[in-house]
Design a protein around this motif. Structure first.
Motif, short mmCIF file in Angstrom:
data_model
loop_
_atom_site.label_atom_id
_atom_site.label_comp_id
_atom_site.label_asym_id
_atom_site.label_seq_id
_atom_site.Cartn_x
_atom_site.Cartn_y
_atom_site.Cartn_z
N THR A 94 0.78 -1.09 -0.04
CA THR A 94 -0.10 -0.10 -0.02
C THR A 94 0.76 1.23 -0.17
OG1 THR A 94 -0.32 -0.55 2.26
CG2 THR A 94 -2.16 -0.83 0.84
N VAL A 95 2.04 1.15 0.74
CA VAL A 95 2.80 2.37 0.83
C VAL A 95 4.17 2.07 0.38
CG1 VAL A 95 3.52 4.39 1.78
CG2 VAL A 95 1.50 3.47 2.60
N LEU A 110 14.08 1.96 5.44
CA LEU A 110 13.55 0.51 5.89
C LEU A 110 12.63 0.56 7.13
CD1 LEU A 110 16.75 -1.24 4.74
CD2 LEU A 110 14.47 -1.67 3.78
N ASN A 111 13.06 1.54 7.78
CA ASN A 111 12.34 1.83 9.25
C ASN A 111 11.07 2.52 9.24
OD1 ASN A 111 14.46 0.46 10.60
ND2 ASN A 111 15.55 2.21 11.57
N VAL A 116 7.16 -1.26 1.51
CA VAL A 116 8.24 -1.63 0.65
C VAL A 116 9.08 -0.25 0.55
CG1 VAL A 116 8.93 -1.63 -1.73
CG2 VAL A 116 7.10 -3.20 -0.91
N PHE A 117 10.47 -0.52 0.53
CA PHE A 117 11.34 0.37 -0.01
C PHE A 117 12.02 0.35 -1.40
CE2 PHE A 117 16.09 1.69 0.63
CZ PHE A 117 15.91 2.87 -0.03
N ASN A 163 11.18 -4.33 12.73
CA ASN A 163 10.17 -4.85 11.30
C ASN A 163 10.60 -3.84 10.45
OD1 ASN A 163 8.39 -6.83 12.07
ND2 ASN A 163 7.47 -5.52 13.57
N THR A 164 10.97 -4.25 9.22
CA THR A 164 11.47 -3.13 8.31
C THR A 164 10.64 -3.40 6.84
OG1 THR A 164 13.11 -4.95 7.71
CG2 THR A 164 13.53 -2.87 9.03
N ALA A 165 10.51 -2.50 5.96
CA ALA A 165 9.80 -2.65 4.59
C ALA A 165 10.63 -3.72 3.85
CB ALA A 165 9.98 -1.30 4.04
N LYS A 166 10.12 -4.37 3.08
CA LYS A 166 10.72 -5.14 1.99
C LYS A 166 11.31 -4.34 0.86
CE LYS A 166 8.74 -9.01 3.44
NZ LYS A 166 8.27 -8.75 4.56
#
Ligand SMILES: CC(=O)SCCNC(=O)CCNC(=O)[C@H](O)C(C)(C)COP(=O)(O)OP(=O)(O)OC[C@H]1O[C@@H](n2cnc3c(N)ncnc32)[C@H](O)[C@@H]1OP(=O)(O)O
Ligand SMILES: O=CC(=O)O
Ligand SMILES: [Mg+2]
Length: 555
Positions: A94-95, A110-111, A116-117, A163-166
């Protein structure tokens, strides 16, 4: 195997002309370079052919032809096929935050709370040797989860949260060479270097720790035809075979950001059907491409840049058809980038900027987009809220927003002339923004805040080609009651006055220290050239190539 002058351990036929550093040598290993060189050798002929096809298409458009759907691939558009199922790890996108592969920004992104990043070797990065190689080191450390950064001035240490973005990685476009790596005596293809080094060092860790058995994941920029997507598909298959991982492990989202590509969306997905996770509306390059494609068409001139929003008929048609195409084929239809960023020192202006972003994202989610881009961490809560409140409890709308109504969109809709007015203030703003962006890019920064908006290579291209188009076609400015015709002489005066304004705004010291005059020369030369330069950054690339030992910096 031989040690070359820079002490990199290189395989036969590979020569490294970029600066040596022990850190860079950790990613520029002989095995990784052999992998890149093998890709280059296998695909260089097809890449050359694809670039020649671009030139051929340009000749057709310049002779008055229009882009359109290809009758030869009607069976692909009408066929009942779908792409491979979306990997569970990236069902919810979504973001997506984007940013250059800079160490602190990678950790912040990532934080950030985004799903997603997208780590960018492309629009947001100035592709200097230092930036590219540091970027590879940073990404390796990010995938290993050992990345950290010490901001000494603020005595602040940056580390990854639990927890980080994919991670998605966007390599450069097909057209950009990597002058610092020669393979069989020729510059390597930039995107094969970006892809190859990243894949080689990270595929195993990535799949184990964040891909859920899939990955790595990529964004693919600036393609103009499905034959280019086919090359990527073959590169992916070649990489999977090399790594001994299942076919279809690597996944990519293709940016639809050139006008010719909007007529090839089904074909692009078809070529990548085992490796696809959707398409994205790369709206800024798309506007640039509209001008480029119609550079010889006097009747299709753009109005002021600020008036070319997603509400223009050709932009809305593009976004709607992209959603329809992706959902019909079972993959994500990603939205694009709103240019507004938080404005720290002005709460009212900040609220207004956030409201513009909110409206843009609301339009996207209501149209059926599955997610969208954020340029800055400060925008994420607003964007997340828009998506989660509009599609609660759903990771995406792939199966719920079919958009069958968009089947009626025609070629005519996709190239409809933009409406609006043209003003001297827009000519001035384009000039001021273009020069300042290029000055930043020449000094190693590929995305910058200018006048409270995000500017990167794609937005700077719009400034450049709009100026070029108006000068080339001697446009009458009708937007601010001035009523003058744009000529080289007028533009010359504008450049002079805007340079004075830039010098005032940035201050004498920064102006003298920076590369503003050089940027001005390059930007102005491109605006007044008889023929439109293909890419601002391809021409300017020679100015950031630094050979070691220092030899000619020109390709
Ligand atoms: C057309 C396209 O292709 S769009 C995609 C390509 N473009 C991009 O990715 C642009 C990404 N965004 C950016 O580069 C930046 O946000 C800019 C240049 C627009 C604005 O930068 P700044 O004015 O320096 O941001 P600002 O000072 O408000 O940053 C505040 C903090 O947010 C961080 N930050 C800002 N943007 C990002 C980002 N995109 N990713 C991660 N962190 C970010 C900064 O590192 C800073 O961190 P700190 O407080 O720990 O020092
Ligand atoms: O890459 C994105 C764009 O808008 O251009
Ligand atoms: Mg782009």
């Amino acid at each position: 195997m031989s040690k070359n002058m820079s002490y990199y351990d290189v395989p036969d036929g590979v020569d490294i002309r970029g600066r040596y550093s022990d850190e860079f040598a950790q990613v520029l290993t002989a095995d990784a370079l052999r992998f890149v060189a093998d890709l280059q050798r296998e695909f260089r002929g097809r890449i050359r052919y694809a670039m020649e096809c671009r030139r051929e298409a340009k000749r057709r458009y310049d002779a008055g032809g229009l882009p359109g759907f290809d009758p030869a691939t009607k069976f692909v558009r009408e066929g009942d096929w779908v792409c491979a199922p979306v990997p569970p790890a990236v069902a919810d996108r979504t973001v997506e935050i984007t940013g250059p592969v800079e160490r602190k920004m990678i950790i912040n992104a990532l934080n950030s709370g985004a799903k997603v990043f997208m780590a960018d070797f492309e629009d947001a990065l100035s592709p200097s040797w230092e930036n590219l190689m540091k970027g590879q080191v940073n990404l390796r450390d990010a995938v290993n989860r050992t990345i950290s950064f010490h901001d000494q001035a603020r005595n602040r240490v940056y580390k990854l949260n639990d927890n980080t973005a994919k991670l998605f990685v966007r390599p450069r476009g097909w057209h950009l060479p990597e002058a610092h790596i020669l393979i069989d005596g020729e510059p390597a293809t930039g995107c094969l270097v970006d892809f190859g080094l990243y894949f080689f060092h990270n595929y195993a860790n990535f799949r184990a720790t964040q891909g859920g058995g899939y990955g790595p994941f990529f964004y693919l920029p600036k393609m103009e035809h499905s034959r280019e997507a086919k090359i990527w598909n073959c590169v992916f298959e070649r990489a999977e075979k090399f790594a001994g991982i299942e076919r279809g492990s690597i996944r990519a989202t293709v940016l639809i950001e050139t006008l010719p590509a909007v007529f090839q969306m089904n074909e692009i997905l078809y070529e990548l059907r085992d490796h696809s996770v959707g398409l994205n509306c790369g709206r800024w390059d798309y506007i640039f491409s509209y001008v480029k494609t119609f550079q010889a068409h006097r009747d299709r001139l753009l109005p002021d840049r600020v008036q070319v929003g997603m509400g223009q008929h050709f932009m809305k048609s593009y976004s709607d058809l992209l959603i329809r195409t992706c959902h019909r084929r079972g993959v994500h239809a990603m939205g694009g980038m709103a240019a507004q960023i938080p404005i720290r020192d002005d709460p009212a202006a900040n609220a207004a900027a956030l409201e513009l972003v909110r409206k843009d994202k609301l339009r996207e989610v209501r149209a059926g987009h599955d997610g969208t881009w954020a340029a800055h961490p400060g925008l994420i809560p607003t964007i997340l809220d828009v998506f989660t409140s509009t599609i609660p409890n759903l990771p995406n709308q792939i199966h719920t927003a079919k958009r069958e109504d968009a089947d009626s969109i025609t070629s005519d809709d996709l190239i409809r002339k933009p409406t609006g007015t043209r003003s001297i203030s827009a000519l001035r703003l384009n000039t001021r923004v273009g020069i300042q962006y290029l000055a930043a890019w020449l000094t190693g920064t590929g995305s910058v805040p200018l006048y409270n908006l995000m500017e990167d290579a794609a937005t700077a291209e719009i400034s450049r080609v709009q100026n070029w188009q108006w000068i080339k076609h001697g446009v009458e400015l009708d937007g601010d009651g001035v009523g003058v015709k744009v000529t080289r002489e007028l533009f010359g005066r504008v450049v002079e006055e805007e340079m004075e304004r830039v010098a005032r705004e940035v201050g004498k010291e920064r102006f003298e220290r920076g590369r503003f005059r050089e940027a001005c020369r390059i930007f102005a030369r491109q605006c007044v050239s008889e023929e439109l330069y293909d890419f601002l950054t391809l021409d300017a690339y020679n100015n950031i190539v630094v050979m070691h030992p220092r030899a000619s910096a020109r390709l």
